[in-house]
Each structure stands twice: as structure tokens, then as C-alpha cells.
Design a protein around this motif. Structure first.
Motif, PDB file in Angstrom:
ATOM      1  N   LYS A 108       4.932   4.781 -14.195  1.00 47.68           N
ATOM      2  CA  LYS A 108       6.313   5.012 -13.522  1.00 47.68           C
ATOM      3  C   LYS A 108       6.660   6.265 -14.125  1.00 47.68           C
ATOM      4  CE  LYS A 108       7.343   0.226 -12.847  1.00 47.68           C
ATOM      5  NZ  LYS A 108       8.421  -1.011 -12.984  1.00 47.68           N
ATOM      6  N   ALA A 109       7.367   7.108 -13.262  1.00 47.77           N
ATOM      7  CA  ALA A 109       7.597   8.644 -13.918  1.00 47.77           C
ATOM      8  C   ALA A 109       8.692   8.581 -14.765  1.00 47.77           C
ATOM      9  CB  ALA A 109       8.102   9.400 -12.705  1.00 47.77           C
ATOM     10  N   GLU A 110       9.658   7.617 -14.706  1.00 49.07           N
ATOM     11  CA  GLU A 110      10.980   7.534 -15.622  1.00 49.07           C
ATOM     12  C   GLU A 110      10.678   6.513 -16.843  1.00 49.07           C
ATOM     13  OE1 GLU A 110      11.040   3.887 -12.887  1.00 49.07           O
ATOM     14  OE2 GLU A 110      10.580   6.118 -12.524  1.00 49.07           O
ATOM     15  N   TYR A 111       9.345   6.073 -16.799  1.00 46.22           N
ATOM     16  CA  TYR A 111       9.039   5.229 -18.178  1.00 46.22           C
ATOM     17  C   TYR A 111       8.781   6.283 -19.351  1.00 46.22           C
ATOM     18  CZ  TYR A 111       7.751   0.528 -19.168  1.00 46.22           C
ATOM     19  OH  TYR A 111       7.751  -0.716 -20.125  1.00 46.22           O
ATOM     20  N   ASP A 112       9.185   5.987 -20.483  1.00 47.37           N
ATOM     21  CA  ASP A 112       8.807   6.636 -21.633  1.00 47.37           C
ATOM     22  C   ASP A 112       7.859   5.956 -22.477  1.00 47.37           C
ATOM     23  OD1 ASP A 112       8.721   8.446 -23.746  1.00 47.37           O
ATOM     24  OD2 ASP A 112      10.565   8.632 -24.001  1.00 47.37           O
ATOM     25  N   TYR A 113       6.512   6.180 -22.179  1.00 44.67           N
ATOM     26  CA  TYR A 113       5.455   5.224 -23.044  1.00 44.67           C
ATOM     27  C   TYR A 113       5.624   5.601 -24.371  1.00 44.67           C
ATOM     28  CZ  TYR A 113       3.589   5.206 -18.243  1.00 44.67           C
ATOM     29  OH  TYR A 113       3.449   4.568 -16.726  1.00 44.67           O
ATOM     30  N   TYR A 114       5.913   6.472 -24.824  1.00 41.25           N
ATOM     31  CA  TYR A 114       6.049   6.931 -26.064  1.00 41.25           C
ATOM     32  C   TYR A 114       7.043   5.895 -27.117  1.00 41.25           C
ATOM     33  CZ  TYR A 114       5.545   9.480 -30.716  1.00 41.25           C
ATOM     34  OH  TYR A 114       5.137   9.649 -31.769  1.00 41.25           O
ATOM     35  N   VAL A 115       7.954   5.705 -26.683  1.00 39.91           N
ATOM     36  CA  VAL A 115       8.909   4.783 -27.437  1.00 39.91           C
ATOM     37  C   VAL A 115       8.841   3.561 -27.503  1.00 39.91           C
ATOM     38  CG1 VAL A 115      10.799   6.534 -27.295  1.00 39.91           C
ATOM     39  CG2 VAL A 115      10.771   4.755 -25.525  1.00 39.91           C
ATOM     40  N   GLN A 154       0.874  -1.250   0.008  1.00 39.03           N
ATOM     41  CA  GLN A 154       0.020   0.049  -0.008  1.00 39.03           C
ATOM     42  C   GLN A 154       0.851   1.205   0.052  1.00 39.03           C
ATOM     43  OE1 GLN A 154      -2.417   0.784   3.645  1.00 39.03           O
ATOM     44  NE2 GLN A 154      -4.328   1.365   2.004  1.00 39.03           N
ATOM     45  N   THR A 155       2.036   1.276   0.782  1.00 36.71           N
ATOM     46  CA  THR A 155       2.919   2.380   0.863  1.00 36.71           C
ATOM     47  C   THR A 155       3.565   2.489  -0.518  1.00 36.71           C
ATOM     48  OG1 THR A 155       3.178   2.002   2.890  1.00 36.71           O
ATOM     49  CG2 THR A 155       4.928   3.227   1.874  1.00 36.71           C
ATOM     50  N   ARG A 156       3.876   1.563  -1.014  1.00 35.23           N
ATOM     51  CA  ARG A 156       4.580   1.548  -2.404  1.00 35.23           C
ATOM     52  C   ARG A 156       3.549   2.000  -3.605  1.00 35.23           C
ATOM     53  NH1 ARG A 156       4.995  -1.507  -6.916  1.00 35.23           N
ATOM     54  NH2 ARG A 156       6.940  -1.437  -7.965  1.00 35.23           N
ATOM     55  N   SER A 157       2.376   1.657  -3.454  1.00 35.28           N
ATOM     56  CA  SER A 157       1.494   1.829  -4.485  1.00 35.28           C
ATOM     57  C   SER A 157       1.043   3.390  -4.570  1.00 35.28           C
ATOM     58  CB  SER A 157       0.086   1.077  -4.292  1.00 35.28           C
ATOM     59  OG  SER A 157      -0.357   1.353  -3.202  1.00 35.28           O
ATOM     60  N   LEU A 158       1.395   4.245  -3.585  1.00 32.48           N
ATOM     61  CA  LEU A 158       0.896   5.602  -3.501  1.00 32.48           C
ATOM     62  C   LEU A 158       2.153   6.327  -4.391  1.00 32.48           C
ATOM     63  CD1 LEU A 158       0.436   6.183   0.281  1.00 32.48           C
ATOM     64  CD2 LEU A 158      -1.250   5.927  -1.706  1.00 32.48           C
ATOM     65  N   ASN A 159       3.352   5.579  -4.548  1.00 30.65           N
ATOM     66  CA  ASN A 159       4.239   6.215  -5.428  1.00 30.65           C
ATOM     67  C   ASN A 159       4.261   5.727  -6.868  1.00 30.65           C
ATOM     68  OD1 ASN A 159       5.684   7.552  -3.002  1.00 30.65           O
ATOM     69  ND2 ASN A 159       6.645   5.827  -2.606  1.00 30.65           N
ATOM     70  N   PHE A 160       3.556   4.906  -7.183  1.00 29.63           N
ATOM     71  CA  PHE A 160       3.598   4.092  -8.451  1.00 29.63           C
ATOM     72  C   PHE A 160       2.053   3.912  -8.689  1.00 29.63           C
ATOM     73  CE2 PHE A 160       7.684   3.035  -7.076  1.00 29.63           C
ATOM     74  CZ  PHE A 160       8.683   3.630  -8.181  1.00 29.63           C
ATOM     75  N   PRO A 161       1.334   5.011  -8.887  1.00 24.51           N
ATOM     76  CA  PRO A 161      -0.292   4.699  -9.117  1.00 24.51           C
ATOM     77  C   PRO A 161      -0.575   3.900 -10.452  1.00 24.51           C
ATOM     78  CG  PRO A 161       0.310   7.080  -9.654  1.00 24.51           C
ATOM     79  CD  PRO A 161       1.714   6.219  -9.273  1.00 24.51           C
ATOM     80  N   LYS A 168      -8.538   5.496 -12.224  1.00 27.59           N
ATOM     81  CA  LYS A 168      -7.377   5.600 -11.373  1.00 27.59           C
ATOM     82  C   LYS A 168      -7.513   4.688 -10.356  1.00 27.59           C
ATOM     83  CE  LYS A 168      -6.700   8.890  -8.575  1.00 27.59           C
ATOM     84  NZ  LYS A 168      -6.563  10.284  -7.931  1.00 27.59           N
ATOM     85  N   TYR A 169      -6.484   3.883  -9.981  1.00 25.97           N
ATOM     86  CA  TYR A 169      -6.700   2.556  -9.178  1.00 25.97           C
ATOM     87  C   TYR A 169      -5.615   2.493  -8.359  1.00 25.97           C
ATOM     88  CZ  TYR A 169      -7.642  -2.236  -7.591  1.00 25.97           C
ATOM     89  OH  TYR A 169      -7.909  -3.149  -7.082  1.00 25.97           O
ATOM     90  N   THR A 170      -5.897   2.202  -7.068  1.00 27.54           N
ATOM     91  CA  THR A 170      -4.829   1.930  -6.182  1.00 27.54           C
ATOM     92  C   THR A 170      -4.926   0.368  -5.642  1.00 27.54           C
ATOM     93  OG1 THR A 170      -4.606   4.060  -5.182  1.00 27.54           O
ATOM     94  CG2 THR A 170      -3.667   2.594  -3.881  1.00 27.54           C
ATOM     95  N   PRO A 171      -3.987  -0.588  -6.210  1.00 28.52           N
ATOM     96  CA  PRO A 171      -4.240  -1.987  -5.969  1.00 28.52           C
ATOM     97  C   PRO A 171      -4.083  -2.109  -4.470  1.00 28.52           C
ATOM     98  CG  PRO A 171      -2.679  -1.696  -7.697  1.00 28.52           C
ATOM     99  CD  PRO A 171      -2.859  -0.325  -6.964  1.00 28.52           C
ATOM    100  N   SER A 172      -4.946  -3.278  -3.953  1.00 28.74           N
ATOM    101  CA  SER A 172      -4.874  -3.363  -2.484  1.00 28.74           C
ATOM    102  C   SER A 172      -5.107  -4.863  -2.149  1.00 28.74           C
ATOM    103  CB  SER A 172      -6.002  -2.714  -1.563  1.00 28.74           C
ATOM    104  OG  SER A 172      -6.310  -2.910  -0.055  1.00 28.74           O
ATOM    105  N   PHE A 173      -4.286  -5.618  -0.959  1.00 27.75           N
ATOM    106  CA  PHE A 173      -4.414  -6.753  -0.528  1.00 27.75           C
ATOM    107  C   PHE A 173      -5.597  -6.897   0.489  1.00 27.75           C
ATOM    108  CE2 PHE A 173      -0.354  -6.899  -2.774  1.00 27.75           C
ATOM    109  CZ  PHE A 173      -0.430  -8.154  -3.209  1.00 27.75           C
ATOM    110  N   TYR A 174      -6.384  -6.015   0.831  1.00 28.66           N
ATOM    111  CA  TYR A 174      -7.455  -6.014   1.639  1.00 28.66           C
ATOM    112  C   TYR A 174      -8.548  -6.889   1.114  1.00 28.66           C
ATOM    113  CZ  TYR A 174      -5.018  -2.810   4.919  1.00 28.66           C
ATOM    114  OH  TYR A 174      -4.061  -2.173   5.819  1.00 28.66           O
ATOM    115  N   SER A 175      -9.012  -8.047   1.864  1.00 29.13           N
ATOM    116  CA  SER A 175     -10.266  -8.580   1.465  1.00 29.13           C
ATOM    117  C   SER A 175     -11.357  -7.627   1.654  1.00 29.13           C
ATOM    118  CB  SER A 175     -10.458  -9.933   2.585  1.00 29.13           C
ATOM    119  OG  SER A 175     -11.671 -10.497   2.215  1.00 29.13           O
ATOM    120  N   LEU A 176     -12.684  -8.131   0.721  1.00 30.64           N
ATOM    121  CA  LEU A 176     -13.646  -7.387   0.799  1.00 30.64           C
ATOM    122  C   LEU A 176     -14.478  -7.962   2.113  1.00 30.64           C
ATOM    123  CD1 LEU A 176     -15.123  -8.170  -2.670  1.00 30.64           C
ATOM    124  CD2 LEU A 176     -14.691  -6.052  -1.643  1.00 30.64           C
TER     125      LEU A 176
END
Length: 332
Positions: free
Chosen positions: A27-34, A3-10, A304-312
Motif C-alpha cells: 500500500k502506497a500510504e503504508y510506512d513500512y519502516y515504522v 482483480q480490478t482492486r489488485s491492480l492498485n494494490f499489488p 511480484k504477485y497478483t492474486p486471482s480467484f480464477y480456478s486452474l
């Protein structure tokens, strides 16, 4: 840890042309265009909806709300799902009444009470063929029935509940453009906010969105040599804080210029991710350029989505029956 990591990599969750849910981590450093095709993660379950009748209502803390079927008829279904764990359950809906002509849904979370709520907007015919709209609320894990909270101004249906800002869901009235309505998730009170002054675009061609914790409004008419306008409410509830930015039509990628643009997410450096028909594209406001995000397959709908391992079961209770596509041993 996740959960902490996913806030930095939405992430972006979207349904492809087969209504398969796919996850794309940003990911910020990821160049999607190429990259010819960015890697997505297949998540579960796959709901066998027809692409034209699948609605991704919204996402809250890793849980999503999905609608399958046409919402102007009785035969449609609403699901709450954690796609990372493969858990889901089907909501029991109120009995369909003959006066009902259309329904729409919203999904929200109260930071105060920690409660998740599903909203059901009901449009019905009343005397002399006039229309009335009512709002019903279902609180997950707390109440076992839908509660009617009263009449509301008739909204633009396909834009209802998309913008969740300052603890409230927002929508515009179908006949007017001078006012925005909000539903406070905690108090369940309906209030009005001032729209940008001097709007000339019909409300049916406008879209509300949340970008960087700001309430935003975009014109969503099909593009044909027309700029994309975005209004930002810099201070929530303050009419004078609306500011307008325009994206020049010359900067729109070839093949996307004739279609509507809907904002999905804003990156910390100000880049905005848009969906235009079945494509995704980043817009850099400083460079005034777009970069197409190449993914495998068409994008039907996205959020927009933040993955979570919390059960329903953390919101519904340990005794609640949740369908799971994975054996429990695999989750552990």
C-alpha cells in the motif's frame, strides 16, 4: 472486483524459512519502516520442500510455478498452483536421461493466444565432454507432452526465465556479457538483444529483471563497499536506450551491505523493492534512501504477485483433476 482492486494494490508472494507461502499486500500510504512487523497472509498449500531446494519459478495472473528438489538430479517436482484458492497439480516431466546434467524452468503467459507455458531448459553432455542446451515447452491445457524447440545458447542457470518483458522471457549466456537472449512466448522464436555496452562484470554476477515494463540488468556480486548498478533498457531492443543508475553503498541499510540485491518490483512513484538474502527493503531514488520491510520470518525467495480467484480449471479444462486443500463449499 478483486482483480480490478489488485491492480492498485499489488502483492508480493514469498516463501519463508519453513517454505510456507505468504502474501504481503503493498500500500502506497503504508510506512513500512515504522512497523515492527507487517501483517502477511498465509496461503496454501504448504509444500514440504527443503528451503535450499525450493524454487519460485514465476507468477502469471495469479498462478505460480514452483520447483521442489535439486534440478541437477532426477528427483525433483514441478507444480502449478493458485495459492489463493489452494489449488495445485503436479506436472509430468520427461524421462530423465543419463546425459542430462542440469535443468531449469520458466513460466510465462501469451497475451495473444491466452496460453500459459512452462519452459524446461535442459543442459546435457555431448561428445568430447562439451555441453549443449535445449529448450522444451509444455503448453498448459493444450498439449499433453513436452515439445523440443531446439538448441539455445547456454544460459546462466539461476537467472533463466526471470525477466518477462514485451511478451518474451530473457536470459544471458554464461560465457559472454555482450548479448541477451529472448524467447518469444507466442511465436516460440529465440532472438538476441544488445546488452549494455562495456559490461565488465561476469554474467554469473548479473541479474535480469522486469521493472516498470522495462528490461533491467543489475550486478549481483556480494556487496563489500561497492555500489549497486542498475541498467535500464528504456526502449525495448534499442541498444542506445540503455541507461545506468547507481545506488551508493552508503545508503544500504546496516546488516545488508555485504549481500546481493535482487529487484522485485517498482512502485508507481519510482521506489524499488529489493530482496537481499532473507530481507526486503524499499529504495527511494529521489531521497537515495532505503526502508527495511519488516515481515514475520525470513524471506527465502519472492516474486511480484497478483492474486486471482480464477480456478486452474479455467486453463486446464473442467475435466482435469486438480488437487484442492479446501472443500468446494468453502470456496463458494
Amino acid at each position: 472486483m478483486h482483480q480490478t482492486r489488485s491492480l492498485n494494490f499489488p502483492s508480493i508472494l514469498f516463501l519463508d524459512g519453513q517454505c510456507s507461502p505468504l502474501l504481503l499486500e503493498l500500500k502506497a500510504e503504508y510506512d513500512y519502516y515504522v512497523h515492527r512487523c507487517n501483517r502477511t497472509v498465509q496461503v496454501t498449500p504448504k509444500f514440504h520442500f527443503h528451503p535450499r531446494s525450493a524454487i519460485l519459478v514465476g507468477s502469471c495472473n495469479g498462478f505460480i510455478c514452483l520447483v521442489g528438489g535439486l534440478t541437477h538430479i532426477e528427483n525433483h517436482s514441478v507444480y502449478i498452483n493458485n495459492p489463493l484458492l489452494g489449488e495445485y497439480f503436479k506436472l509430468e516431466l520427461p524421462k530423465w536421461e543419463i546425459s542430462v546434467t542440469q535443468v531449469a524452468y520458466g513460466f510465462c503467459f501469451s497475451e495473444v493466444s491466452g496460453e500459459y507455458k512452462v519452459l524446461r531448459l535442459v543442459d546435457r553432455k555431448v561428445q568430447d565432454d562439451t555441453r549443449a542446451s535445449e529448450l522444451e515447452v509444455y503448453t498448459l491445457g493444450v498439449y499433453e507432452k513436452w515439445r523440443n524447440v531446439g538448441e539455445i545458447p547456454c544460459p546462466v542457470w539461476y537467472d533463466f526465465g526471470k525477466a518477462n518483458v514485451n511478451g518474451a522471457l530473457h536470459w544471458m549466456e554464461s560465457e559472454k556479457t555482450d548479448c541477451i537472449y529472448s524467447f518469444d512466448v507466442e511465436t516460440e522464436k529465440i532472438k538476441s538483444l544488445p546488452a549494455p555496452p562495456g559490461l565488465e562484470t561476469p554474467s554469473s554476477n548479473l541479474r535480469l529483471a522486469e521493472l516498470g515494463n522495462c528490461l533491467c540488468l543489475t550486478d549481483n556480486v556480494d556487496r563489500w563497499n561497492v555500489n549497486i548498478n542498475i541498467w535500464w533498457m528504456k526502449e525495448y531492443g534499442i541498444a542506445e536506450s540503455w541507461t545506468k543508475n547507481s545506488i551508493l553503498v552508503e545508503s544500504i541499510p546496516h546488516g545488508m551491505v555485504n549481500y546481493s540485491f535482487e529487484p522485485i518490483f517498482i512502485w508507481k512513484d519510482g521506489e524499488i523493492l529489493f530482496q537481499s538474502r532473507s530481507k526486503l527493503a524499499w529504495y527511494n531514488p529521489e531521497m537515495k534512501t532505503f526502508r527495511v520491510v519488516n515481515v514475520d520470518g525470513d524471506v527465502i525467495t519472492s516474486t511480484k504477485y497478483t492474486p486471482s480467484f480464477y480456478s486452474l480449471k479455467t486453463i486446464m479444462g473442467d475435466d482435469f483433476q486438480v488437487t484442492n486443500v479446501y472443500p468446494k463449499t468453502e470456496i463458494a
